[in-house]
Design a protein around this motif. Sequence first.
Motif, PDB file in Angstrom:
ATOM      1  N   SER A  71      75.120   9.381  35.879  1.00  0.00           N
ATOM      2  CA  SER A  71      75.431  10.562  35.072  1.00  0.00           C
ATOM      3  C   SER A  71      76.284  10.144  33.893  1.00  0.00           C
ATOM      4  CB  SER A  71      76.164  11.604  35.905  1.00  0.00           C
ATOM      5  OG  SER A  71      77.317  11.042  36.495  1.00  0.00           O
ATOM      6  N   GLY A  72      75.841   9.113  33.199  1.00  0.00           N
ATOM      7  CA  GLY A  72      76.580   8.643  32.031  1.00  0.00           C
ATOM      8  C   GLY A  72      76.689   9.701  30.966  1.00  0.00           C
ATOM      9  N   THR A  73      75.733  10.648  30.955  1.00  0.00           N
ATOM     10  CA  THR A  73      75.833  11.817  30.086  1.00  0.00           C
ATOM     11  C   THR A  73      75.432  13.015  30.916  1.00  0.00           C
ATOM     12  OG1 THR A  73      73.542  11.910  29.319  1.00  0.00           O
ATOM     13  CG2 THR A  73      75.012  10.380  28.178  1.00  0.00           C
ATOM     14  N   THR A  74      75.401  14.171  30.305  1.00  0.00           N
ATOM     15  CA  THR A  74      74.952  15.358  31.022  1.00  0.00           C
ATOM     16  C   THR A  74      73.487  15.640  30.736  1.00  0.00           C
ATOM     17  OG1 THR A  74      75.901  16.662  29.224  1.00  0.00           O
ATOM     18  CG2 THR A  74      77.189  16.455  31.222  1.00  0.00           C
ATOM     19  N   ASN A  75      72.712  14.626  30.400  1.00  0.00           N
ATOM     20  CA  ASN A  75      71.279  14.803  30.203  1.00  0.00           C
ATOM     21  C   ASN A  75      70.648  15.352  31.476  1.00  0.00           C
ATOM     22  OD1 ASN A  75      71.361  13.797  27.630  1.00  0.00           O
ATOM     23  ND2 ASN A  75      70.820  11.711  28.223  1.00  0.00           N
TER      24      ASN A  75
ATOM     25  N   ILE B 147      94.950  17.519  24.819  1.00  0.00           N
ATOM     26  CA  ILE B 147      93.536  17.885  24.864  1.00  0.00           C
ATOM     27  C   ILE B 147      93.025  17.866  26.297  1.00  0.00           C
ATOM     28  CG2 ILE B 147      92.566  15.561  24.637  1.00  0.00           C
ATOM     29  CD1 ILE B 147      91.329  18.496  22.542  1.00  0.00           C
ATOM     30  N   ARG B 148      92.141  18.777  26.623  1.00  0.00           N
ATOM     31  CA  ARG B 148      91.460  18.765  27.923  1.00  0.00           C
ATOM     32  C   ARG B 148      90.073  18.135  27.793  1.00  0.00           C
ATOM     33  NH1 ARG B 148      88.972  18.255  31.929  1.00  0.00           N
ATOM     34  NH2 ARG B 148      88.877  19.586  33.776  1.00  0.00           N
ATOM     35  N   ASP B 149      89.327  18.531  26.786  1.00  0.00           N
ATOM     36  CA  ASP B 149      87.998  17.978  26.558  1.00  0.00           C
ATOM     37  C   ASP B 149      87.533  18.345  25.157  1.00  0.00           C
ATOM     38  OD1 ASP B 149      86.150  16.304  27.856  1.00  0.00           O
ATOM     39  OD2 ASP B 149      86.195  17.592  29.645  1.00  0.00           O
ATOM     40  N   PHE B 150      86.526  17.621  24.678  1.00  0.00           N
ATOM     41  CA  PHE B 150      85.982  17.931  23.353  1.00  0.00           C
ATOM     42  C   PHE B 150      84.593  17.373  23.217  1.00  0.00           C
ATOM     43  CE2 PHE B 150      87.847  13.737  22.716  1.00  0.00           C
ATOM     44  CZ  PHE B 150      86.923  13.089  21.901  1.00  0.00           C
ATOM     45  N   THR B 151      83.858  17.918  22.257  1.00  0.00           N
ATOM     46  CA  THR B 151      82.564  17.373  21.863  1.00  0.00           C
ATOM     47  C   THR B 151      82.358  17.690  20.390  1.00  0.00           C
ATOM     48  OG1 THR B 151      80.221  17.205  22.476  1.00  0.00           O
ATOM     49  CG2 THR B 151      81.168  19.417  22.407  1.00  0.00           C
ATOM     50  N   ALA B 152      81.499  16.916  19.748  1.00  0.00           N
ATOM     51  CA  ALA B 152      81.241  17.123  18.321  1.00  0.00           C
ATOM     52  C   ALA B 152      79.783  16.835  18.015  1.00  0.00           C
ATOM     53  CB  ALA B 152      82.145  16.231  17.466  1.00  0.00           C
ATOM     54  N   ALA B 153      79.263  17.546  17.017  1.00  0.00           N
ATOM     55  CA  ALA B 153      77.873  17.373  16.589  1.00  0.00           C
ATOM     56  C   ALA B 153      77.790  17.714  15.102  1.00  0.00           C
ATOM     57  CB  ALA B 153      76.945  18.273  17.402  1.00  0.00           C
TER      58      ALA B 153
ATOM     59  N   GLY C  31      82.683  14.509  40.395  1.00  0.00           N
ATOM     60  CA  GLY C  31      82.190  13.133  40.456  1.00  0.00           C
ATOM     61  C   GLY C  31      82.411  12.389  39.157  1.00  0.00           C
ATOM     62  N   GLN C  32      81.384  11.661  38.721  1.00  0.00           N
ATOM     63  CA  GLN C  32      81.473  10.865  37.508  1.00  0.00           C
ATOM     64  C   GLN C  32      80.940  11.603  36.281  1.00  0.00           C
ATOM     65  OE1 GLN C  32      82.849   7.590  37.741  1.00  0.00           O
ATOM     66  NE2 GLN C  32      83.345   8.427  39.744  1.00  0.00           N
ATOM     67  N   HIS C  33      80.596  12.874  36.432  1.00  0.00           N
ATOM     68  CA  HIS C  33      80.015  13.625  35.320  1.00  0.00           C
ATOM     69  C   HIS C  33      81.073  13.892  34.256  1.00  0.00           C
ATOM     70  CE1 HIS C  33      76.434  14.250  37.718  1.00  0.00           C
ATOM     71  NE2 HIS C  33      77.189  14.668  38.701  1.00  0.00           N
ATOM     72  N   LYS C  34      80.633  13.830  33.017  1.00  0.00           N
ATOM     73  CA  LYS C  34      81.577  14.039  31.929  1.00  0.00           C
ATOM     74  C   LYS C  34      80.858  14.623  30.720  1.00  0.00           C
ATOM     75  CE  LYS C  34      81.212   9.049  31.062  1.00  0.00           C
ATOM     76  NZ  LYS C  34      80.476   8.704  32.284  1.00  0.00           N
ATOM     77  N   VAL C  35      81.646  15.179  29.830  1.00  0.00           N
ATOM     78  CA  VAL C  35      81.124  15.834  28.633  1.00  0.00           C
ATOM     79  C   VAL C  35      80.776  14.767  27.597  1.00  0.00           C
ATOM     80  CG1 VAL C  35      81.721  17.385  26.734  1.00  0.00           C
ATOM     81  CG2 VAL C  35      82.454  17.916  29.069  1.00  0.00           C
ATOM     82  N   PRO C  36      79.600  14.844  26.968  1.00  0.00           N
ATOM     83  CA  PRO C  36      79.275  13.887  25.896  1.00  0.00           C
ATOM     84  C   PRO C  36      80.179  14.117  24.699  1.00  0.00           C
ATOM     85  CG  PRO C  36      77.620  15.617  26.001  1.00  0.00           C
ATOM     86  CD  PRO C  36      78.518  15.819  27.185  1.00  0.00           C
TER      87      PRO C  36
END
Length: 508
Positions: A98-102, A398-404, A485-490
């Motif tokens: 689960s390297g990404t949430t794909n 910060i708790r989490d972030f993503t950017a696009a 688990g090992q899941h994380k936000v891209p």
Amino acid sequence: MISTVLTWAVQRRLDDIEHFRQHPHDVQQSLLQGLLRTARGTEWGQRYGFADAPSAQEFAQRVPISSYEDLYPDLERVLRGENNVLWPGPNQWFAKSSGTTNARSKFIPVTRESLHDGHYRAGRDMSAVATYLYPEIDVFAGKTLSLGGTHQANPFRAESTASRVGDVSAVIMQNLPAWAEFIRTPPLELALLDEWEEKIERIAQHVLQVDVRALAGVPTWMIVLIRHVVELAGAEHIGQVWPNLGLFLHGAVAFGPYRELFRQLIPMEQMRYLEIYNASEGYFAFQDEPNSEDLLLLLNHGVYYEFLPADQWEAPEPKAIGLDEVQLGQSYALIISTNAGLWRYKIGDTVRFTSLAPYRIRISGRTKHFLNAFGEEVVVENADAAISAACQATGATIRDFTAAPVYFDTQDGASRGGHQWVLEFVQAPPDTSRFGEVLDQTLRQLNSDYDAKRHRDIALAPPHLVVAPAGTFERWLAGKGKLGGQHKVPRLSNSREFLEEILDQLNN
């Protein structure tokens, strides 16, 4: 007495660590020949002439570089129970990556050799270094609290009860040697629970009375557990529950954005932090110096390394280089051949060398996780550093972030693209605009391509920030069945798919 014996036992590995530091190329070449010898009778071994004992150069000429998609037809055969395809013998364990949430999961074989000569050997080495650097913590006198995922029956082999798939952390914990299981907490029946909310609750209840000396896991989920333990104990901070806590072995996400938050959660002078770099495919590096964020590349742990320069990432016939050819400061995609039967496998991570004697690296990002919609080439390493700088400048955590990207709007004639950031804070900045300014300035300092595009706001607009309420990313992960688990936000993506899903959640 037990602590003394265990410390002596693991520190016997220090000589082996020093050996591969001093003789990196000999160690790697010997490892490659061992891999080829072991796999010479497999289908891949016969297809590519492993029995000929090819040199490193011949090996690179014969065996193509493979992505997961390239390798999948043979991996699926192994998943379905075929033997001697990529590696000798049957394979009973697979890491569900689960390297990404794909949406598409990856199933990586975990062999007995990759467990014992890879993950467990590296774990002993990390323990050796930690006890050597910080003897005052006396880690083995108490317990190491480790958080992980879970495992299930292999969906490709419905008739078999033995073959299993799961997070690599769960695979590792389920098969731990007795000495390692003795020093960890919680017990397996709690550590491997399926339901993440129940897992956190029951683990927190269990460890209230445990002498926890060290933590091991992903920062994002360790935060959740620590807060709940403090809440259950009615304490002000975790040091009142675990007064002997002194070490956090962390990995999976960059620690910079979380450093200040952990200082607040664990306000204890004796607390130390060491980073590890492991994945479903192997255990690659760890931090071996207390005052440096560089990671020592592990060279005798079942993984043979090659490196793909940035200009080869999208090449139709990419040309990798050996360890002896890498240069300082350049980003390379990792190419690995392993004792789990992954041959010249493109893992997707990128690293940058900070030292060549010994070989030390920093994780710089992912080959597919970066912002390059406008030629700005912002990698995850840039984003983590910029977020950390903005937090430090504004007092935010910060708790989490993503950017696009925000692409050019042809309808209203906008001539500039930009980046949109969704940010979830533990402690929000008093001035969000100031946070954005520091974020932008730091990216410009770190990345000349980004700076060029931002020049006078001509090609790239300033960052657009969206502050998300607490729990946003956790709910998003839960909605995708990726909680825990090992899941994380891209962190970064050239597609707006993830970001739009999060924005839709905020608007509904």
